[in-house]
Design a protein around this motif. Structure first.
Motif: not given
Length: 483
Positions: A57, A59, A63, A112-113, A118, A120
């Motif tokens: 990720n 992030y 984010q 989304s994960e 993947q 965001y």
């Protein structure tokens, strides 16, 4: 079972409602569990912050904090229309719909994960959808509970609701990191969170069935929100200066608490030597304390009053807690031993728990004490709108401070920001105390004293109304005679 119950049941052909039996405690248990999934999943960006900032990720702080902001953005507007929306679809359908919306939102976050996804953007959309259900679910839950309990039991029931709901946050902080470690994928804890949301939905279905059966027993239609529970923008002009001070105190104090908790995992890892596995366990201390203390503090305050004093005291404790986070020994200054962990942060954590318990128990009961009864719904709704506005903006501010400063990995000036806002909170709460004192000191009175005053005022109003009616009849008689 008392004699009154026996007499009533023997002399009446109509069966006693299940709301008057032990079944109401089953209903309360289901009502408490409705919010477990919501609270548990709300805090997953905080609990899994370090994991979200690792590959794949990667992030940024902004984010991660944006995941909280997008939850709050819809709730700036929803309280304005929520009462009419709930009234349109009905309380029971509202419970069904809003818990289902939570499942959809959390499900999108989970999807989304997945490695092949993947995204965001999908994670943000999931948080927005999740936020659409949370605010209105609280209203529908409280409304149903109020139908099952009355009198002193209602305060206990609503307090227990809040405590059990907050334990959902604690559960997530204990469960999510070990679940992540199963295969180093965030998908797994988010899947479990989705399952808990589905469990909450099931509890909502069970409560709806019980509530529908009770209404059928009592020969009632489904309860609707009263007009006093809805926001009417025309009532804003009736809100006094003391209300706006309380509203300002609410948003500023919560800015000093929730956005701080949202960046806490990285703070503990970078500054105190903890890791992503054990940091969430310590992060639960303030919430755990609040879950246990808030209902009892609420009952005590209802008895003794002193709300103005407690508001000032709570904000002072919060400022001291933030200052203590700055001055306690940290892992890089307390020892040169590699891997050394400094546990001094527990001291300010206990202070944060005391602050949150005191403030949450005192703030919200202050609102109806400074407003006319007919505009309490508007007052609560406007407070929620402003609170969510602050909680939408503040995480972005704290992320910007951390990302653009270097002292203590950016957390030094983050704490300075919270301390400065906290000092403003103290000033605002002192102003609340002064204004309230000039208006008779209602905030510092217990409910017994307030009820006695209300009874006297009602008696005076009745006398005045009778006097006015007598004068009107006298005038009418004179006019009739003259005519």
């Amino acid at each position: 079972m008392n004699s009154d119950y026996l007499i009533e049941s023997s002399n009446s052909t109509k069966p006693m409602s299940i709301r008057q039996t032990w079944v109401r405690w089953v209903a309360l248990a289901l009502a408490c569990l409705i919010m477990i999934g919501s609270y548990m999943c709300y805090d997953f960006p905080q609990t899994l912050q370090d994991q979200l900032q690792q590959p794949p990720n990667n992030y940024s702080d902004t984010q991660v904090n944006l995941l909280y902001s997008v939850y709050s953005f819809p709730n700036i507007i929803l309280p304005l229309i929520g009462g009419y929306l709930i009234d349109f679809i009905g309380i029971r359908k509202g419970v069904f719909a809003f818990t289902f919306i939570l499942i959809v939102g959390q499900g999108l976050c989970m999807i989304s994960e997945i490695d092949s996804v993947q995204s965001y953007a999908l994670l943000v959309i999931g948080r927005i959808v999740f936020g659409l259900g949370g605010e209105n679910l609280c209203v529908t839950q409280s409304t149903i509970v109020s139908q099952w309990f009355s009198g002193k039991e209602l305060s206990f029931a609503l307090g227990l609701n809040l405590s059990i709901s907050r334990l959902g946050s604690v559960m997530g902080q204990f469960m999510f990191p070990p679940l992540y470690n199963i295969n180093q994928q965030i998908f797994v804890p988010l899947l479990v969170g989705t399952i808990f949301c589905a469990f909450s939905w099931g509890c909502g279905v069970g409560l709806n069935l019980m509530d529908k059966y009770a209404d059928k027993q009592e020969g009632k239609q489904e309860v609707k929100l009263s007009e006093d529970d809805k926001i009417k923008l025309s009532d804003i002009k009736k809100l006094g200066f003391d209300y706006w001070l309380i509203c300002t105190s609410c948003v500023l104090n919560y800015i000093c608490f929730f956005p701080f908790m949202q960046v806490l995992q990285k703070y503990l890892i970078n500054q105190f030597g903890l890791n992503s596995d054990n940091a969430p366990n310590f992060m639960s201390i303030p919430y755990f304390m609040s879950a246990g203390l808030t209902p009892f503090i609420g009952l005590l305050v209802d008895k003794i009053g002193k709300r103005g004093y407690i508001l000032i005291c709570a904000s002072c404790i919060m400022v001291v807690a933030h200052f203590t986070m700055l001055v306690v020994p940290q892992s890089d200054t307390a020892s040169t031993t590699p891997g050394y962990v400094s546990y001094y942060f527990i001291i300010p954590f206990i202070l944060f728990g005391i602050f949150y318990s005191l403030y949450a128990a005192v703030l919200w009961p202050c609102v109806p004490l400074v407003c006319e009864p007919k505009i309490v719904g508007t007052a609560f709704g406007i407070t929620n709108c402003i609170q969510n506005g602050g909680l939408a903006i503040a995480p972005l501010i704290t992320a910007a401070i951390i990302s653009n400063t270097s002292k203590d990995n950016g957390y030094f000036y983050d704490q300075i920001f919270f301390i400065c806002v906290g000092l403003v909170c103290i000033v605002i709460n002192i102003m609340i105390f002064i204004v309230d004192r000039r208006k008779g000191g209602r905030l510092n009175k217990g409910f017994r004293q307030l009820n006695e005053e209300m009874a006297e005022e009602q008696e005076y109003d009745d006398i005045q109304r009778l006097d006015r009616n007598s004068r009107k009849k006298s005038i009418t008689a004179k006019r009739s005679f003259a005519f």
